[in-house]
Design a protein around this motif. Sequence first.
Motif, PDB file in Angstrom:
ATOM      1  N   GLU A 147      45.847  32.812  41.288  1.00  0.00           N
ATOM      2  CA  GLU A 147      45.402  32.174  40.156  1.00  0.00           C
ATOM      3  C   GLU A 147      43.759  32.257  40.452  1.00  0.00           C
ATOM      4  O   GLU A 147      43.042  32.411  39.225  1.00  0.00           O
ATOM      5  CB  GLU A 147      45.762  30.881  40.158  1.00  0.00           C
ATOM      6  N   HIS A 148      43.087  32.342  41.450  1.00  0.00           N
ATOM      7  CA  HIS A 148      41.638  32.179  41.563  1.00  0.00           C
ATOM      8  C   HIS A 148      41.143  33.609  41.110  1.00  0.00           C
ATOM      9  O   HIS A 148      40.046  33.633  40.489  1.00  0.00           O
ATOM     10  CB  HIS A 148      41.299  32.161  43.226  1.00  0.00           C
ATOM     11  N   LYS A 149      41.845  34.692  41.363  1.00  0.00           N
ATOM     12  CA  LYS A 149      41.394  35.999  40.805  1.00  0.00           C
ATOM     13  C   LYS A 149      41.979  36.331  39.405  1.00  0.00           C
ATOM     14  O   LYS A 149      41.768  37.271  38.832  1.00  0.00           O
ATOM     15  CB  LYS A 149      41.622  37.002  41.798  1.00  0.00           C
ATOM     16  N   ASN A 150      43.008  35.554  38.758  1.00  0.00           N
ATOM     17  CA  ASN A 150      43.433  35.864  37.560  1.00  0.00           C
ATOM     18  C   ASN A 150      44.331  37.068  37.669  1.00  0.00           C
ATOM     19  O   ASN A 150      44.137  37.991  36.802  1.00  0.00           O
ATOM     20  CB  ASN A 150      42.529  35.829  36.430  1.00  0.00           C
ATOM     21  N   ASN A 195      45.774  35.176  32.858  1.00  0.00           N
ATOM     22  CA  ASN A 195      44.817  34.420  32.644  1.00  0.00           C
ATOM     23  C   ASN A 195      45.111  32.987  32.706  1.00  0.00           C
ATOM     24  O   ASN A 195      46.130  32.548  31.725  1.00  0.00           O
ATOM     25  CB  ASN A 195      44.564  34.744  30.831  1.00  0.00           C
ATOM     26  N   PHE A 196      44.679  32.293  33.589  1.00  0.00           N
ATOM     27  CA  PHE A 196      44.988  30.811  34.155  1.00  0.00           C
ATOM     28  C   PHE A 196      44.047  30.238  33.780  1.00  0.00           C
ATOM     29  O   PHE A 196      42.878  30.219  34.141  1.00  0.00           O
ATOM     30  CB  PHE A 196      45.531  30.890  35.321  1.00  0.00           C
ATOM     31  N   TYR A 197      43.989  28.851  32.886  1.00  0.00           N
ATOM     32  CA  TYR A 197      43.110  28.222  32.639  1.00  0.00           C
ATOM     33  C   TYR A 197      43.322  26.557  33.122  1.00  0.00           C
ATOM     34  O   TYR A 197      42.443  25.817  33.199  1.00  0.00           O
ATOM     35  CB  TYR A 197      42.722  27.851  31.161  1.00  0.00           C
ATOM     36  N   GLY A 198      44.704  26.298  33.245  1.00  0.00           N
ATOM     37  CA  GLY A 198      45.119  24.983  33.673  1.00  0.00           C
ATOM     38  C   GLY A 198      44.886  24.538  35.268  1.00  0.00           C
ATOM     39  O   GLY A 198      44.444  25.617  35.860  1.00  0.00           O
ATOM     40  N   GLU A 199      45.620  23.602  35.535  1.00  0.00           N
ATOM     41  CA  GLU A 199      45.447  23.283  36.976  1.00  0.00           C
ATOM     42  C   GLU A 199      46.176  24.392  37.597  1.00  0.00           C
ATOM     43  O   GLU A 199      47.196  24.962  37.401  1.00  0.00           O
ATOM     44  CB  GLU A 199      46.122  21.980  37.107  1.00  0.00           C
ATOM     45  N   ARG A 200      45.788  24.551  39.031  1.00  0.00           N
ATOM     46  CA  ARG A 200      46.643  25.206  39.990  1.00  0.00           C
ATOM     47  C   ARG A 200      48.076  24.848  40.198  1.00  0.00           C
ATOM     48  O   ARG A 200      48.016  23.450  40.774  1.00  0.00           O
ATOM     49  CB  ARG A 200      45.850  25.646  41.200  1.00  0.00           C
ATOM     50  N   PHE A 248      56.123  37.647  32.718  1.00  0.00           N
ATOM     51  CA  PHE A 248      55.292  36.679  33.184  1.00  0.00           C
ATOM     52  C   PHE A 248      54.805  36.209  32.014  1.00  0.00           C
ATOM     53  O   PHE A 248      54.268  36.746  31.027  1.00  0.00           O
ATOM     54  CB  PHE A 248      54.571  36.835  34.253  1.00  0.00           C
ATOM     55  N   ALA A 249      54.461  34.678  32.310  1.00  0.00           N
ATOM     56  CA  ALA A 249      53.706  34.125  31.171  1.00  0.00           C
ATOM     57  C   ALA A 249      52.453  33.486  31.800  1.00  0.00           C
ATOM     58  O   ALA A 249      52.677  32.952  33.056  1.00  0.00           O
ATOM     59  CB  ALA A 249      54.531  33.041  30.436  1.00  0.00           C
ATOM     60  N   ASP A 250      51.340  33.358  31.287  1.00  0.00           N
ATOM     61  CA  ASP A 250      49.930  32.678  31.781  1.00  0.00           C
ATOM     62  C   ASP A 250      49.709  31.812  30.626  1.00  0.00           C
ATOM     63  O   ASP A 250      50.632  31.291  30.050  1.00  0.00           O
ATOM     64  CB  ASP A 250      48.990  33.879  32.024  1.00  0.00           C
ATOM     65  N   ASP A 251      48.550  31.340  30.774  1.00  0.00           N
ATOM     66  CA  ASP A 251      48.111  30.266  29.857  1.00  0.00           C
ATOM     67  C   ASP A 251      47.761  30.741  28.388  1.00  0.00           C
ATOM     68  O   ASP A 251      47.462  29.696  27.559  1.00  0.00           O
ATOM     69  CB  ASP A 251      47.081  29.455  30.758  1.00  0.00           C
ATOM     70  N   ARG A 252      47.939  31.905  28.255  1.00  0.00           N
ATOM     71  CA  ARG A 252      47.421  32.649  26.900  1.00  0.00           C
ATOM     72  C   ARG A 252      48.493  33.274  26.144  1.00  0.00           C
ATOM     73  O   ARG A 252      48.917  33.398  25.040  1.00  0.00           O
ATOM     74  CB  ARG A 252      46.306  33.398  27.148  1.00  0.00           C
ATOM     75  N   SER A 253      49.450  33.688  26.999  1.00  0.00           N
ATOM     76  CA  SER A 253      50.296  34.803  26.451  1.00  0.00           C
ATOM     77  C   SER A 253      51.537  34.946  27.394  1.00  0.00           C
ATOM     78  O   SER A 253      51.579  34.645  28.533  1.00  0.00           O
ATOM     79  CB  SER A 253      49.622  36.160  26.455  1.00  0.00           C
TER      80      SER A 253
END
Length: 216
Positions: free
Chosen positions: A152-155, A174-179, A195-200
């Motif tokens: 998550e640090h490096k997206n 693309n992760f924007y929320g809490e780890r 997979f799903a991230d915080d945008r898609s």
Amino acid sequence: SGDAINYNNRLIVVSTDSESLEVFTLENDGLKKQLSIKPFNERFYRHDSFYSVKLNIENGRLYAYTISGYTIYKYDISQPSNAILVKESKNTYWEWYSRVDKFGDNIVTISAKGVKIFNNDLQVIDSYEIFNEIPYNISSGGSNNLIFNINEHKNEVQVFDRQARRVVRTLNVNFYGERNNKALYYNSYDDSVYFADDRSVKKVNAANGSLSNFFE
């Protein structure tokens, strides 16, 4: 912190959320607890806690692999109401296990010191230097050869090839929320990762990293 499997036409569910190894079976009126056990620490003469569990069928028998501190345990739970300790293995290099899982045909442990591969006799037969502060974010996703490390640090999702013994590609996220815990799914039929991230939601080809499908 659990697993489920269809064994002898019966759904078996295990969990360590209570810090005990709990075994359930699916009955007509829902899940029924068959047993609950904790590991016993003979050195301090007290019970410790289990933190993770994975099921595996071997030669027609059902086994539960679970961890506590520096020790991995193997229980025969072919009879869900009676757990028989088959073997336990304590490491001597102060590696605190964070999670137990199954990658391909192998039982594995994940810790701050990387990934260890075990055989059915609880002997370490291989290891990989794959690290993540959230152990759940290291998984096979169902692949026999690939290990996915969601950073998550490096997206990015690092794709580690077990045969090549290195990261062979990275997938952008693309992760924007809490780890927290993240998961993905690998489909061997078309060699794709979902997979799903915080945008898609994405479907990516594992071989070349090309985007096959996208939903935002």
